[in-house]
Design a protein around this motif. Structure first.
Motif, PDB file in Angstrom:
ATOM      1  N   ILE A   1      -1.359  12.582   1.191  1.00  0.00           N
ATOM      2  CA  ILE A   1      -0.699  11.646   2.094  1.00  0.00           C
ATOM      3  C   ILE A   1      -1.627  10.491   2.434  1.00  0.00           C
ATOM      4  O   ILE A   1      -1.240   9.311   2.410  1.00  0.00           O
ATOM      5  CB  ILE A   1      -0.240  12.369   3.381  1.00  0.00           C
ATOM      6  N   LEU A   2      -2.874  10.809   2.752  1.00  0.00           N
ATOM      7  CA  LEU A   2      -3.848   9.764   3.072  1.00  0.00           C
ATOM      8  C   LEU A   2      -4.092   8.836   1.892  1.00  0.00           C
ATOM      9  O   LEU A   2      -4.207   7.613   2.055  1.00  0.00           O
ATOM     10  CB  LEU A   2      -5.161  10.403   3.514  1.00  0.00           C
ATOM     11  N   LEU A   3      -4.173   9.395   0.698  1.00  0.00           N
ATOM     12  CA  LEU A   3      -4.397   8.576  -0.492  1.00  0.00           C
ATOM     13  C   LEU A   3      -3.243   7.600  -0.711  1.00  0.00           C
ATOM     14  O   LEU A   3      -3.453   6.417  -1.009  1.00  0.00           O
ATOM     15  CB  LEU A   3      -4.575   9.469  -1.717  1.00  0.00           C
ATOM     16  N   VAL A   4      -2.001   8.079  -0.557  1.00  0.00           N
ATOM     17  CA  VAL A   4      -0.835   7.214  -0.755  1.00  0.00           C
ATOM     18  C   VAL A   4      -0.773   6.141   0.322  1.00  0.00           C
ATOM     19  O   VAL A   4      -0.482   4.964   0.043  1.00  0.00           O
ATOM     20  CB  VAL A   4       0.457   8.048  -0.775  1.00  0.00           C
ATOM     21  N   LEU A   5      -1.064   6.513   1.566  1.00  0.00           N
ATOM     22  CA  LEU A   5      -1.046   5.521   2.638  1.00  0.00           C
ATOM     23  C   LEU A   5      -2.136   4.475   2.437  1.00  0.00           C
ATOM     24  O   LEU A   5      -1.915   3.279   2.685  1.00  0.00           O
ATOM     25  CB  LEU A   5      -1.223   6.212   4.000  1.00  0.00           C
ATOM     26  N   GLY A   6      -3.301   4.910   1.971  1.00  0.00           N
ATOM     27  CA  GLY A   6      -4.366   3.951   1.677  1.00  0.00           C
ATOM     28  C   GLY A   6      -3.961   2.989   0.579  1.00  0.00           C
ATOM     29  O   GLY A   6      -4.217   1.774   0.661  1.00  0.00           O
ATOM     30  N   LEU A   7      -3.311   3.525  -0.468  1.00  0.00           N
ATOM     31  CA  LEU A   7      -2.810   2.683  -1.542  1.00  0.00           C
ATOM     32  C   LEU A   7      -1.735   1.732  -1.027  1.00  0.00           C
ATOM     33  O   LEU A   7      -1.676   0.560  -1.428  1.00  0.00           O
ATOM     34  CB  LEU A   7      -2.241   3.560  -2.664  1.00  0.00           C
TER      35      LEU A   7
END
Length: 342
Positions: A165-171
């Motif tokens: 989730i964090l990776l997608v939000l960062g992207l």
């Protein structure tokens, strides 16, 4: 007219959710480290300390200690099959698991609030471009995990959900971000709310199933080759239980994805005059459906190794990622579904 002020609040809520998700990830990591089961000799030593502390002399209690060690060694051998065999979960582990879940609830609430405010700001369903779809999809993942985690005691799964989730939000905030604006004419249809909503609900279940499937592959390998020093993997549910959970989640997601495929075809007929035009997005949507159909067939076929079936399911999730990234961003794939907003 869009409300830039409300869109700004939506962004602030999104950033706040990222901060809280980060704290939740750290809490879940601490939870997993505290879950690591103790070895038989460590538990035997702890039992000896209890006996001595209760007033038994070391020499007099030596026979009891030996018996205790032997009694404890047998459950330790079965720890791979039953996490409870390694002893009750420590208080520290339970506390950090509860903290991680609570933070996940808060972060998910902030993210859902961000999605809703974005929708109000643009006066439409908030998934008209890649940025909006990504944030809405991971919000669905957070909601699905939050609803399932407390009931099933899935604190151990938290780090494998919160990290993606964090990776997608960062992207989303660094690469995919698009200012709030009106929909493209082709997207102004009630099918947007139906088709895309079901699509990201399916993606949410596919994501959780993929996380459980990956953990299953780790678990089954450790059951076949037990390590000399166990770690948190030995405290997880059995491989059989993990495989069944992944299958149930994938089955639910597959049903939703089937509806997504059918609804997309109906919408295409209304928008472009044909149910199917071999557009890259249409093709990859069908590829995902076909791979997961192969998984379902493999899973139901007697004699097929469950690990091989799980590899097929993970291949299907890889196709989901390709469908979201390459098909939307690489010019070779971009066709009539050119709605990324990039």
């Amino acid at each position: 007219m869009t409300s830039q002020t409300l869109a700004s609040w939506a962004n602030n809520a999104l950033y706040s959710s990222m901060v809280v998700f980060t704290l939740a990830m750290l809490a879940f990591v601490t939870h997993l480290s505290a879950r690591a089961p103790r070895r038989a000799e460590e538990r035997a030593a702890a039992r000896t300390d209890v006996l001595v502390g209760a007033g038994a002399a070391p020499g007099a209690g030596s026979s009891d200690t030996v018996v205790g060690s032997e009694a404890e060694a047998e459950p330790a051998a079965d720890a791979a099959a039953d996490p409870a065999a390694s002893g009750p979960e420590s208080l520290r582990s339970r506390q950090w698991g509860s903290i991680g879940l609570t933070l996940t609830y808060l972060a998910t609430l902030l993210l859902v609030g961000s999605v809703l405010m974005r929708g109000v700001a643009v006066s439409r369903p908030p998934w008209g471009n890649m940025f909006e779809f990504a944030t809405a999809a991971v919000a669905a993942v957070g909601v699905a995990y939050s609803l399932l985690a407390r009931r099933n005691r899935w604190e151990w799964l938290g780090v494998f959900i919160v990290t993606p989730i964090l990776l997608v939000l960062g992207l989303s905030v660094t690469v995919l971000y698009t200012e709030a604006h009106e929909l493209m004419p082709a997207l102004k249809s009630y099918w947007l709310a139906i088709h895309v909503t079901v699509a990201f609900l399916a993606v949410a279940l596919f994501t959780i199933a993929a996380a459980v499937g990956a953990v299953y592959l780790l678990r089954v390998r450790r059951e076949e080759h037990p390590p000399a020093k166990p770690n948190f993997i030995e405290s997880l549910p059995s491989a059989v239980s993990l495989e069944r959970t992944a299958y149930s989640l994938n089955m639910g997601a597959f049903i939703l994805w089937t509806f997504t495929l059918i609804a997309g075809s109906i919408w295409a007929k209304q928008a472009w005059g044909a149910y199917w035009q071999w557009d890259p997005k249409e093709v990859w949507t069908f590829v995902i459906w076909a791979v997961y159909a192969a998984y379902m067939h493999s899973r139901a076929t007697a004699g097929v190794d469950a690990r091989k079936s799980m590899y097929i399911a993970l291949a299907g999730y890889a196709a989901v990622i390709i469908n979201f990234t390459a098909v939307n961003l690489v010019s070779t794939f971009v066709g009539m579904h050119n709605y990324s907003g990039m």
